[in-house]
Design a protein around this motif. Sequence first.
Motif, PDB file in Angstrom:
ATOM      1  N   LYS A   1       0.753  -1.445  -0.045  1.00 39.66           N
ATOM      2  CA  LYS A   1      -0.081   0.262   0.032  1.00 39.66           C
ATOM      3  C   LYS A   1       0.927   1.193   0.170  1.00 39.66           C
ATOM      4  CE  LYS A   1      -2.272  -0.769   3.630  1.00 39.66           C
ATOM      5  NZ  LYS A   1      -3.349  -0.783   4.769  1.00 39.66           N
ATOM      6  N   PRO A   2       0.293   2.546  -0.647  1.00 41.70           N
ATOM      7  CA  PRO A   2       1.093   3.690  -0.647  1.00 41.70           C
ATOM      8  C   PRO A   2       1.688   4.073   0.831  1.00 41.70           C
ATOM      9  CG  PRO A   2      -0.547   3.955  -1.774  1.00 41.70           C
ATOM     10  CD  PRO A   2      -0.924   2.540  -1.251  1.00 41.70           C
ATOM     11  N   SER A   3       0.865   3.811   1.860  1.00 42.65           N
ATOM     12  CA  SER A   3       1.281   4.148   3.256  1.00 42.65           C
ATOM     13  C   SER A   3       2.249   3.277   3.789  1.00 42.65           C
ATOM     14  CB  SER A   3      -0.020   3.920   4.427  1.00 42.65           C
ATOM     15  OG  SER A   3      -0.553   2.734   4.228  1.00 42.65           O
ATOM     16  N   HIS A   4       2.507   2.020   3.227  1.00 44.70           N
ATOM     17  CA  HIS A   4       3.563   1.217   3.645  1.00 44.70           C
ATOM     18  C   HIS A   4       4.979   1.538   2.849  1.00 44.70           C
ATOM     19  CE1 HIS A   4       0.662  -2.240   5.065  1.00 44.70           C
ATOM     20  NE2 HIS A   4       1.270  -1.558   5.902  1.00 44.70           N
ATOM     21  N   LEU A   5       4.700   1.936   1.787  1.00 47.06           N
ATOM     22  CA  LEU A   5       5.871   2.459   0.902  1.00 47.06           C
ATOM     23  C   LEU A   5       6.228   3.845   1.592  1.00 47.06           C
ATOM     24  CD1 LEU A   5       7.698   2.087  -1.489  1.00 47.06           C
ATOM     25  CD2 LEU A   5       5.691   3.317  -2.820  1.00 47.06           C
ATOM     26  N   ALA A   6       5.373   4.610   1.834  1.00 42.06           N
ATOM     27  CA  ALA A   6       6.072   5.801   2.641  1.00 42.06           C
ATOM     28  C   ALA A   6       6.492   5.519   3.941  1.00 42.06           C
ATOM     29  CB  ALA A   6       4.637   6.628   2.863  1.00 42.06           C
ATOM     30  N   LYS A   7       6.255   4.420   4.743  1.00 45.02           N
ATOM     31  CA  LYS A   7       7.062   4.043   5.800  1.00 45.02           C
ATOM     32  C   LYS A   7       8.335   3.437   5.410  1.00 45.02           C
ATOM     33  CE  LYS A   7       6.273   0.718   9.779  1.00 45.02           C
ATOM     34  NZ  LYS A   7       7.399   0.031   9.793  1.00 45.02           N
ATOM     35  N   ALA A   8       8.492   2.711   4.578  1.00 45.85           N
ATOM     36  CA  ALA A   8       9.617   2.162   4.441  1.00 45.85           C
ATOM     37  C   ALA A   8      10.729   3.188   3.806  1.00 45.85           C
ATOM     38  CB  ALA A   8       9.539   1.055   2.976  1.00 45.85           C
ATOM     39  N   ILE A   9      10.159   4.199   3.113  1.00 44.20           N
ATOM     40  CA  ILE A   9      10.984   5.328   2.789  1.00 44.20           C
ATOM     41  C   ILE A   9      11.510   6.003   3.974  1.00 44.20           C
ATOM     42  CG2 ILE A   9      11.164   7.588   1.558  1.00 44.20           C
ATOM     43  CD1 ILE A   9       9.174   6.288  -0.737  1.00 44.20           C
ATOM     44  N   GLU A  10      10.680   6.266   5.015  1.00 43.90           N
ATOM     45  CA  GLU A  10      11.360   7.127   6.192  1.00 43.90           C
ATOM     46  C   GLU A  10      12.244   6.242   6.816  1.00 43.90           C
ATOM     47  OE1 GLU A  10      10.213  10.183   7.347  1.00 43.90           O
ATOM     48  OE2 GLU A  10       9.797  10.326   5.208  1.00 43.90           O
ATOM     49  N   GLY A  11      12.065   4.922   6.755  1.00 42.36           N
ATOM     50  CA  GLY A  11      13.018   3.970   7.310  1.00 42.36           C
ATOM     51  C   GLY A  11      14.343   3.826   6.618  1.00 42.36           C
ATOM     52  N   MET A  12      14.387   3.908   5.311  1.00 36.87           N
ATOM     53  CA  MET A  12      15.379   3.932   4.673  1.00 36.87           C
ATOM     54  C   MET A  12      16.300   5.264   4.579  1.00 36.87           C
ATOM     55  SD  MET A  12      14.672   1.720   1.141  1.00 36.87           S
ATOM     56  CE  MET A  12      13.033   2.725   0.578  1.00 36.87           C
ATOM     57  N   LYS A  13      15.418   6.222   4.878  1.00 36.85           N
ATOM     58  CA  LYS A  13      16.251   7.791   5.092  1.00 36.85           C
ATOM     59  C   LYS A  13      17.008   7.487   6.682  1.00 36.85           C
ATOM     60  CE  LYS A  13      13.088  10.564   2.521  1.00 36.85           C
ATOM     61  NZ  LYS A  13      12.238  11.760   2.546  1.00 36.85           N
ATOM     62  N   ALA A  14      16.211   7.029   7.584  1.00 36.92           N
ATOM     63  CA  ALA A  14      17.055   6.831   8.779  1.00 36.92           C
ATOM     64  C   ALA A  14      18.140   5.904   8.814  1.00 36.92           C
ATOM     65  CB  ALA A  14      16.016   6.382   9.606  1.00 36.92           C
ATOM     66  N   LEU A  15      18.068   4.763   7.869  1.00 37.49           N
ATOM     67  CA  LEU A  15      19.366   3.772   7.806  1.00 37.49           C
ATOM     68  C   LEU A  15      20.126   4.376   6.819  1.00 37.49           C
ATOM     69  CD1 LEU A  15      17.091   0.634   6.603  1.00 37.49           C
ATOM     70  CD2 LEU A  15      18.574   0.808   8.927  1.00 37.49           C
ATOM     71  N   ALA A  16      20.079   5.292   6.174  1.00 37.04           N
ATOM     72  CA  ALA A  16      21.096   6.051   5.317  1.00 37.04           C
ATOM     73  C   ALA A  16      21.867   6.983   6.157  1.00 37.04           C
ATOM     74  CB  ALA A  16      20.169   6.788   4.184  1.00 37.04           C
ATOM     75  N   LYS A  17      21.156   7.744   7.330  1.00 42.23           N
ATOM     76  CA  LYS A  17      22.173   8.443   8.091  1.00 42.23           C
ATOM     77  C   LYS A  17      22.953   7.582   8.790  1.00 42.23           C
ATOM     78  CE  LYS A  17      18.454  12.196   8.283  1.00 42.23           C
ATOM     79  NZ  LYS A  17      17.358  12.686   9.293  1.00 42.23           N
ATOM     80  N   ASN A  18      22.539   6.502   9.284  1.00 42.54           N
ATOM     81  CA  ASN A  18      23.391   5.391   9.841  1.00 42.54           C
ATOM     82  C   ASN A  18      24.358   4.906   8.990  1.00 42.54           C
ATOM     83  OD1 ASN A  18      21.686   5.904  11.981  1.00 42.54           O
ATOM     84  ND2 ASN A  18      20.372   4.322  11.670  1.00 42.54           N
ATOM     85  N   GLY A  19      24.471   5.201   7.817  1.00 41.78           N
ATOM     86  CA  GLY A  19      25.488   4.594   6.917  1.00 41.78           C
ATOM     87  C   GLY A  19      25.112   3.454   6.268  1.00 41.78           C
ATOM     88  N   LEU A  20      23.755   2.886   6.382  1.00 38.36           N
ATOM     89  CA  LEU A  20      23.268   1.768   6.095  1.00 38.36           C
ATOM     90  C   LEU A  20      22.438   2.184   4.544  1.00 38.36           C
ATOM     91  CD1 LEU A  20      22.422   0.236   9.341  1.00 38.36           C
ATOM     92  CD2 LEU A  20      24.263  -0.201   8.082  1.00 38.36           C
TER      93      LEU A  20
END
Length: 260
Positions: A217-236
């Motif tokens: 669902k779009p809401s799940h995709l939005a959640k995944a993107i927020e999570g990936m942004k946080a991971l990217a800040k951690n170098g992942l």
Amino acid sequence: MQQQSADRIDLAGLVADLNGLLRLKTTVIGMKLFARAADMEAIPKIRRPNAIHTTDQIVSMAARLGWTVGITADDLVGAQCRAVIGLAPQDEKWLAGENYVGVWHGTAEDARKRQEALDVVPFGQYQALAVSPLASGRLDPPDICLVYATPGQMIILINGLQYTGYKKFEWGVVGETACADSWGRALKSGEPSLSLPCYAERRYGGVPDEEMLMALKPSHLAKAIEGMKALAKNGLRYPIPPYGIQSDVRAGMGVSYAKK
């Protein structure tokens, strides 16, 4: 994630963020079911097929060619494609799976077990379906989004989904008719659904060897993107750089876990 309101997601912004994070090569698309065919036909710039297709081909017209395409049951090649998306009954004849005996399965019992294992949309609620590039906003909102990605991209997407509100994902593989593992399951359950695209999806839908498919669902995709942004800040982040199989791992691990 860019939002106009709590319920309305900026789909174009979502796609831009996703492509920036994962460097996808295939267009992210939306899929939507319609209770009335007339509502599907009213979508701006909708294309209607002039030949008979599989659902895999219709999906790829959006994902590979960037088209907005709408279908009814009459546009699809047979009961299998129709039944997965709820445009044909999942009746006794369909459940028997006679066409698959001696092709995909050695016995009638095996064919029936596979048919019974498929996740499908219940019949009787919908008359039509449309697919379109998600960024176009023509299916606003779509029921689900379809993301084609390599295994390396897909695990980062999954990690993003699990960054907050963690849950273990458990997905199945039905074999042929794997669209039931992706859009069939996601449309039926509303849950993120990963699949290994099957022979038909690759032969008729042109899905490359290296791609997997996530429907969500779009809401799940939005959640995944927020999570990936946080991971990217951690170098992942993607791409995942190989560290070296003979290197002392402590230096690399020290970067990720230096503060732990």
